[in-house]
Every structure is written in structure tokens, then in C-alpha cells.
Write a protein that holds these residues in place. Sequence first.
Motif, short mmCIF file in Angstrom:
data_model
loop_
_atom_site.label_atom_id
_atom_site.label_comp_id
_atom_site.label_asym_id
_atom_site.label_seq_id
_atom_site.Cartn_x
_atom_site.Cartn_y
_atom_site.Cartn_z
N GLU A 201 0.83 -1.21 0.00
CA GLU A 201 0.00 0.00 0.00
C GLU A 201 0.86 1.26 0.00
OE1 GLU A 201 -3.08 0.43 -0.48
OE2 GLU A 201 -4.05 -1.49 -0.08
N GLY A 205 -0.18 1.80 -3.42
CA GLY A 205 -1.58 1.93 -3.08
C GLY A 205 -1.98 3.20 -2.37
N ALA A 206 -2.81 3.06 -1.34
CA ALA A 206 -3.46 4.19 -0.69
C ALA A 206 -2.51 5.07 0.10
CB ALA A 206 -4.56 3.66 0.24
N GLY A 365 -7.81 0.37 1.99
CA GLY A 365 -6.70 0.01 1.12
C GLY A 365 -7.11 0.07 -0.34
N ALA A 366 -6.14 0.38 -1.20
CA ALA A 366 -6.42 0.49 -2.63
C ALA A 366 -6.16 -0.81 -3.39
CB ALA A 366 -5.56 1.61 -3.23
N LEU A 367 -5.52 -1.78 -2.74
CA LEU A 367 -5.08 -2.98 -3.46
C LEU A 367 -5.91 -4.21 -3.14
CD1 LEU A 367 -1.23 -2.42 -2.97
CD2 LEU A 367 -2.65 -1.77 -4.94
N ALA A 371 -3.12 -7.30 -1.60
CA ALA A 371 -2.02 -6.45 -1.11
C ALA A 371 -0.87 -7.26 -0.53
CB ALA A 371 -2.56 -5.46 -0.07
#
Length: 387
Positions: A201, A205-206, A365-367, A371
Motif C-alpha cells: 500500500e 496503493g493508498a 486500502g487500494a489494493l 495487497a
Amino acid sequence: MTGVESRQMRNRRAVLAAARFGRPTTRLEIARMTGLSAATVSGLVADLITDGVLVELAQRVPAAGVAGGRPAAALAVNPALGALIGIHLAHAGVRILLAGVDGAVRAEHAHDIDVEHQPADTLEYVASTALDLVADLEIPHRELLGVGVAVSAPVLLHSQTLSSPPMLSDWGEVDIAARLGKRMGLPVHVGNDADLGALAEWRLGAAASADNFVYVMLSEGVGAGLVLQGRLYAGDAGAAGELGHVTVVPDGLICRCGSRGCLETVVGARALATTLAHSHGPTCSFADLISLAHQGDPGVRRLLGDAGRAVGTALAPVCTVLNPKLVVVGGTLAQTGEPLLTGIRETLARNVSPVTNRTPEVLPGALGTGAEALGAVITANQFADLG
């Protein structure tokens, strides 16, 4: 090797380490990260481009920290250098990724299996499946650069073995790196899954804009990864971030770690499914909980809000002590969205000490659930010999 040559090689490795795997970077950013002069970095980058290790991208990147600065040419590791394998060993399933050195996922496979009680079968499964993915894409073995493994247990830094007693109950005598390395004919590097989720992340990611944040992984187990001052913090022996084993109910249930009332006994997958069984029947599973959350089930929304408040209770002293910019919430439970996140936010806002001057922002989280496996790929990349 002369002293000058040795220093040049060290500087080359430092530049490559700063450029490899993640968002595209610039010469100026590499100089900031390495402490090398702009002229030294420029020369080494030119050599790495000539050698086919780095590539200059068509895109331009805004000059970091320079008001009104002109966008600079972006740099990245050459994706043609090879491929990496990332494996996540959770308690009740595995995920396997095949990715390039640029982080692009080429193939992915997930499978439910009793990881906790079947170490031999699990390792054979992930090894054979990973090699099948490689064969399907017709990638020569010589282009494979390494394997990273994310494990749902603390990993001792000095040996890459699981701490004792292990959180994966039947894995006490299992040397994961040695067994997979022999089976796959590749270097293998092992890390804790929440730590590697944080790494992913942060890089991709985020948390890409934060050098101080806490990653919370909520799945079958509960853990946290800490990035402090731009470095992954694993603690003295590798056991930092065991948020799931912070006591939140002093007279609560006995946890698998041996303590009582740990966060995991409240918000772990088994605990949540058991709680939901009282209103939705004894066969209700964690997967059912996720599905019901997406349907807006009111009981599940209440349960998730309570879970978020329990997570916030455990996190509040961590945030008071460490003063992170962000809390990033990942793992399977993070897919349920706002009821969980709202519970965390409200509890942090109420319980983080005012002396920190701010409550950290809480982001999903973006993934997604990949992740941890992607973090394993990043770890394998960090140790790979790219030239």
C-alpha cells in the motif's frame, strides 16, 4: 576491487534500490532518498539506462517539494528484466501472483485450503501452482528473479523463520524459505503478511503519499504493519504490529495466542461469523457476512460498526504514541466499506490524545485482498539481482 570501484558499486546499488518497484521516480527524488549528489545520481542513472536496467518513461513527474518546479522525466526499472512470484499464506487460503519487476501483475490464483494444519500440502500446492502460472505464460526459468512469501505469523528477522510458538499452529518446525527454495529452484524471502501489505500500500496503493502510517489487516487474523519515517518497522525481532493480540476485552475469550480478550477474538473472521450465527443461523460464514454487508443487512451493519469501534480502541494508543498521518485498512473485512471505517474513525476521533494535534485519516486500502501477495513480490524484488 579498488576503493573507488567499491564506492561506485555501492552508489549504483543505492540508486537502483531507490528506483526499483513502485511509482515512477525522478533523478531528484533518488538524490533525496540516497543522499547522493545530483551529479552522481545523473551519471549512475545514465549508466543504468545504457545497461538496460532503468528506462526513462514518456510521462513527466511534478518536482517533489519544489514550488513551481518543472515536471521531471520519470524513471522506472525495465520491465523486461524478469518476473517475480508473490505468495500469501493466510490461515484458510493462499494467493499466488506472478508479476513483472515493474509491479504489473501478469497472472493470479487464489484457493481456499486449510493452511494452518496442512503445511506440507500447502507448500506443494503453492509451488506447483506458481510454476504452472510461469509455464502457462511461457516464461523461461532463467527470467524468474525470486519468490516472496507473506505469512500470517510473526517472522524472525535474523532467520526468516516463524516465531515460537507460531501463530500458524502446525508450522513450528517448517522452514518455508528452504523448502520452497529447493522445490522451485529460486531464492525465497519470507515476511509477515501485515508488514508486506503495508509495504504494498505504501509503494503502490493508498499510502503512496505518506511516510508515516499504520496498515491494519482484517481477515481471518488481525495484524498491523508500520511504516515510520519512510521505513517498514518490524521491531526488535520482527514481531511489531501484532494488533490482533492487543487486549480489548479484559475478561473476554481466550485467544489462540494464549492471552484473553485479544482484538482478534472480537473482530477476527471466526469471531464475527460466530456472532452473526445467533441471528443468521449456525451455518453463516465469513463469506456470508461479506455478502450480507454488500446487501445492506442491518444486523451486519451494526456488527461491522461494533467491529470498527473495537479496532479503533486498539489503535488509539498506537496512534497517540506514533502520530501517523494515515491509517489504511485492508484485508477481506475492509471490503465491507463504510460501517467498519466509520466505527474506526469515530473511536479514533474520541480516543486519540489531543496532544497529537490531529487524528489520522482513515482510508480503505487500494489494493484489495491482493495487497499481501503484492507486498511479497516487492520483497522478492528488493533482494533480486537486477544489475
